[in-house]
Design a protein around this motif. Structure first.
Motif, mmCIF file in Angstrom:
data_model
loop_
_atom_site.group_PDB
_atom_site.id
_atom_site.type_symbol
_atom_site.label_atom_id
_atom_site.label_comp_id
_atom_site.label_asym_id
_atom_site.label_seq_id
_atom_site.Cartn_x
_atom_site.Cartn_y
_atom_site.Cartn_z
ATOM 1 N N GLY A 242 0.678 -1.280 -0.442
ATOM 2 C CA GLY A 242 0.155 0.107 -0.007
ATOM 3 C C GLY A 242 0.566 1.341 -0.454
ATOM 4 N N TYR A 243 2.761 0.882 0.087
ATOM 5 C CA TYR A 243 3.105 2.150 0.405
ATOM 6 C C TYR A 243 3.982 2.099 -1.801
ATOM 7 C CZ TYR A 243 0.811 3.232 4.455
ATOM 8 O OH TYR A 243 0.316 2.847 5.870
ATOM 9 N N PRO A 244 4.078 4.037 -1.537
ATOM 10 C CA PRO A 244 3.748 4.381 -1.343
ATOM 11 C C PRO A 244 2.799 4.876 -1.332
ATOM 12 C CG PRO A 244 5.603 5.191 -3.809
ATOM 13 C CD PRO A 244 5.801 2.978 -2.919
ATOM 14 N N ARG A 245 2.061 5.630 -1.099
ATOM 15 C CA ARG A 245 0.815 6.557 -1.617
ATOM 16 C C ARG A 245 0.845 7.899 -1.357
ATOM 17 N NH1 ARG A 245 -3.061 7.054 2.225
ATOM 18 N NH2 ARG A 245 -2.738 6.720 4.390
ATOM 19 N N GLU A 246 -0.844 9.122 -1.749
ATOM 20 C CA GLU A 246 -0.864 10.213 -1.313
ATOM 21 C C GLU A 246 -1.500 10.189 0.278
ATOM 22 O OE1 GLU A 246 -2.696 13.505 -3.876
ATOM 23 O OE2 GLU A 246 -3.454 12.120 -4.469
ATOM 24 N N PHE A 247 -1.207 11.072 0.772
ATOM 25 C CA PHE A 247 -2.140 11.489 1.666
ATOM 26 C C PHE A 247 -2.844 12.547 1.543
ATOM 27 C CE2 PHE A 247 1.604 8.351 3.296
ATOM 28 C CZ PHE A 247 0.500 7.589 4.153
ATOM 29 N N ILE A 307 17.666 2.855 -1.150
ATOM 30 C CA ILE A 307 17.837 4.407 -1.128
ATOM 31 C C ILE A 307 16.426 4.693 -0.031
ATOM 32 C CG2 ILE A 307 16.735 5.530 -2.598
ATOM 33 C CD1 ILE A 307 17.722 4.460 -5.083
ATOM 34 N N MET A 308 16.945 5.261 0.770
ATOM 35 C CA MET A 308 15.098 6.400 0.818
ATOM 36 C C MET A 308 14.518 6.432 0.036
ATOM 37 S SD MET A 308 16.020 8.950 4.807
ATOM 38 C CE MET A 308 14.575 9.384 5.767
ATOM 39 N N ASN A 309 13.429 5.274 -0.022
ATOM 40 C CA ASN A 309 12.401 5.587 -0.905
ATOM 41 C C ASN A 309 11.319 6.132 0.542
ATOM 42 O OD1 ASN A 309 13.435 3.990 -3.455
ATOM 43 N ND2 ASN A 309 13.705 2.511 -1.093
ATOM 44 N N MET A 310 10.264 6.875 -0.868
ATOM 45 C CA MET A 310 9.176 7.776 0.055
ATOM 46 C C MET A 310 7.894 6.841 0.468
ATOM 47 S SD MET A 310 6.921 9.695 -2.723
ATOM 48 C CE MET A 310 6.526 9.046 -4.086
ATOM 49 N N VAL A 311 7.295 7.078 1.525
ATOM 50 C CA VAL A 311 6.317 6.301 2.192
ATOM 51 C C VAL A 311 5.106 6.649 1.297
ATOM 52 C CG1 VAL A 311 4.879 5.734 3.750
ATOM 53 C CG2 VAL A 311 7.828 5.338 4.233
ATOM 54 N N GLY A 312 5.188 8.103 0.931
ATOM 55 C CA GLY A 312 4.110 8.857 0.750
ATOM 56 C C GLY A 312 4.306 10.581 0.453
ATOM 57 N N TYR A 313 3.770 10.564 -0.108
ATOM 58 C CA TYR A 313 3.198 12.681 -0.260
ATOM 59 C C TYR A 313 1.590 13.133 -0.049
ATOM 60 C CZ TYR A 313 0.657 11.009 -4.751
ATOM 61 O OH TYR A 313 0.395 10.889 -5.662
ATOM 62 N N ARG A 320 3.898 21.067 0.019
ATOM 63 C CA ARG A 320 3.891 20.002 -0.101
ATOM 64 C C ARG A 320 5.172 19.611 0.790
ATOM 65 N NH1 ARG A 320 6.692 24.118 -5.160
ATOM 66 N NH2 ARG A 320 4.611 24.877 -5.500
ATOM 67 N N LEU A 321 5.146 17.549 0.999
ATOM 68 C CA LEU A 321 5.499 17.165 2.349
ATOM 69 C C LEU A 321 5.556 15.934 1.654
ATOM 70 C CD1 LEU A 321 2.049 18.593 4.847
ATOM 71 C CD2 LEU A 321 4.345 19.155 5.002
ATOM 72 N N LEU A 322 6.729 15.058 2.124
ATOM 73 C CA LEU A 322 7.405 14.414 1.749
ATOM 74 C C LEU A 322 7.601 13.921 3.530
ATOM 75 C CD1 LEU A 322 8.028 12.887 -1.100
ATOM 76 C CD2 LEU A 322 10.596 12.857 -0.334
ATOM 77 N N ILE A 323 6.576 11.782 2.928
ATOM 78 C CA ILE A 323 6.833 11.132 3.882
ATOM 79 C C ILE A 323 8.052 10.154 3.885
ATOM 80 C CG2 ILE A 323 5.780 10.036 5.762
ATOM 81 C CD1 ILE A 323 3.252 10.970 4.607
ATOM 82 N N SER A 324 8.871 9.395 4.892
ATOM 83 C CA SER A 324 9.692 8.512 4.903
ATOM 84 C C SER A 324 9.587 7.852 5.843
ATOM 85 C CB SER A 324 11.374 9.548 4.537
ATOM 86 O OG SER A 324 11.834 9.989 4.844
ATOM 87 N N ASP A 325 10.868 6.478 6.358
ATOM 88 C CA ASP A 325 10.578 5.907 6.908
ATOM 89 C C ASP A 325 11.718 7.183 8.154
ATOM 90 O OD1 ASP A 325 9.259 3.507 7.563
ATOM 91 O OD2 ASP A 325 10.315 3.224 5.434
#
Length: 524
Positions: A242-247, A307-313, A320-325
């Motif tokens: 289910g990730y990454p996804r839009e929040f 690579i520090m892949n994103m969890v969502g955005y 503009r927001l970016l979410i990562s572990d």
């Protein structure tokens, strides 16, 4: 005085407080004595002073044991060498003032501790970062709990990543965020550079140690991150279904507790701590930075374990927001700068870091389905460690595709890179060489001591490496054996290919990585 042997025999609770503040400074100690301290424990109160003298960022520390025992409270004062601008008299007067203030604030707790056969030890640390002194204390003794006052709660995830005990971070009076202890960190093995990140499961223990204490001392609506009923707790969100996804903006506000946990503010870029599905995350906010869209496009299409892949955005209006572990173990630069943390990066761990980051660059340059990507900012401050010291390349704000026709429908139309596309990739190869030198020397290029005198880290280290004197530049904080020496020499040879190449041609990241790995057919 609390002897070293006695401290080891007893279990300890470390309470870290901002000794510069008067109001609320003892809330963390009061909470610890009420909820987690057991009879016959040792409570170590670490008061951090960061406003003594004019230099606050020094990391070289030496202890001064004053030997003052007042009503059974043993005091140990530590100072950094960054206070040279103060005269001995001025330093003494300021320390004496802080010491008297500290004694006055803590004296009532001594009587409480004495009734419960609890030993109270006090340490004042000046000019030392709170994270380093806390981790160092926890590793030197048998620590069961670390309690951070609310002024240091922003360091809770980093400290939690470096210790194996419980951590509590005060949010207000009698309110704390609780992080349960985890299994010990895995040892490095010869297969580490091939394995997936190992997850750990927290110990099954109550969140409160006292039989008559309050088990759930957590503010309503805030996650205490309890152990998961089934499966590993710390499996990264970026690899979950289910990730990454839009929040939505509302979801982000819940995750960040209303954007209250800010840990970084650099004008257009802000960073917040958050919790998503009982897992810590990092939320970055970008304002008025058009590079965000390029970064979002790239991160939505690349997937690699290093690579520090994103969890969502989340994109709403100008926000503009970016979410990562959350990078629990911080970045390579931070770990190299502090002796306590650098000692946890032995030669084999640093070799694995070089291999893992080299692998992530090979993926970007040669294996991306939509064509080569140049990162353009490969440096030790942009390489973070997750659990198990797995190295991940982050900060893609300057990254760009070397193709203008990247498809948006997921269907790749890429052919082999053209020669004119390959040339920009060597920026990353050069920067990778600098990283190798940093791993070998244990020094950070941007903080090299002689940089102000015109000599950079590369100016100092490269001639010695080139002449075969690698041992003269190796990090003296580490010991080595024959296997370690071979790994260091592999990295040194690869660094020369990246930074000082007399052959007239540039080497690809694959060729350099082969040298780092010690492949028999590599170019030497």
């Amino acid at each position: 005085m609390v002897s070293q042997t006695d401290s080891i025999a007893r279990e300890s609770v470390i309470v870290v407080m901002d000794a510069n503040r008067n109001k609320g400074m003892v809330d963390a100690l009061d909470w610890a004595l009420k909820h987690v301290v057991r009879p016959k424990d040792t409570v170590i109160v670490v008061g951090v002073l960061d406003d003594i003298g004019s230099k606050k960022n020094s990391t070289t520390c030496f202890p001064i044991n004053i030997g003052i025992s007042i009503h059974g409270i043993w005091e140990k004062l530590e100072f950094s060498s960054g206070h040279a601008e103060l005269t001995p008299r001025e330093l003494g007067e300021e320390i004496e003032r802080k010491r008297e203030q500290y004694q006055s604030n803590l004296q009532p707790f001594y009587r409480q501790c004495k009734r419960n056969e609890v030993k109270l030890a006090v340490k004042l640390a000046a000019g030392i970062c709170p994270e380093e002194i806390t981790v160092q204390e926890a590793q030197n003794i048998n620590t069961r709990w670390i309690v951070l006052d609310r002024h240091f709660r922003k360091h809770k995830f980093f400290i939690y990543g470096h210790v194996d005990c419980n951590v509590a971070a005060m949010k207000g009076k009698d309110v704390a965020t609780l992080l349960p202890s985890r299994a010990p960190k895995p040892e490095y093995s010869s297969a580490s550079c091939e394995r997936a990140e190992s997850a750990t499961t927290p110990e099954n223990q109550p969140m409160n140690d006292l039989q008559n204490g309050n088990v759930n001392v957590v503010e309503e609506g805030e996650s205490s991150m309890p152990p998961a009923a089934n499966g590993p707790l710390w499996y990264p969100l970026q690899w979950r279904a289910g990730y990454p996804r839009e929040f939505s903006q509302g979801e982000i506000e819940v995750i960040t507790n209303g954007f209250t946990e800010i840990i970084f503010d650099d004008g257009n870029i802000k960073a917040y701590e958050g919790v998503l599905q009982d897992t810590p995350v990092l939320v970055k906010s970008f304002q008025d930075d058009e590079r965000f869209w390029s970064m979002l496009t790239i991160l939505s299409r690349v997937r690699h374990r290093n690579i520090m892949n994103m969890v969502g955005y989340c994109c709403t209006g100008t926000n503009r927001l970016l979410i990562s572990d959350y990078p629990f173990l911080c970045n390579v630069a931070y770990n190299l700068q502090y002796d306590t943390l650098a000692s946890h990066l032995p030669w084999r761990a640093r070799w694995y870091t070089a291999i893992e980051i080299g692998g992530s660059l090979r993926y970007l340059h040669e294996e991306c389905p939509d064509g080569p990507i140049v990162h353009q900012h490969v440096c030790s401050s942009d390489i973070v460690y997750s659990h198990g010291y797995l190295a991940m390349l982050g900060n893609f704000i300057t990254a760009k595709w070397l193709k203008d026709d990247v498809p948006c429908n997921g269907n790749s139309t890429v052919k082999c890179p053209k020669p004119e596309e390959e040339k920009p990739l060597y920026v990353d190869v050069h920067d990778y060489g600098v990283l190798l030198v940093e791993l070998i020397t244990g020094k950070v290029a941007n903080c090299f001591p002689h940089e102000n005198e015109g000599q950079s880290l590369i100016d100092w280290a490269l001639p010695l490496i080139e002449s075969g004197s690698v041992t003269q530049v190796m990090d003296p904080r580490l010991t080595d054996n024959d296997d370690d020496s071979r790994a260091v020499h592999y990295m040194a040879h690869a660094a020369l290919l990246c930074l000082k190449n007399d052959s007239g041609r540039s080497f690809s990241i694959s060729e350099v990585l082969a040298v780092v790995r010690g492949d028999q057919h590599a170019i030497l």
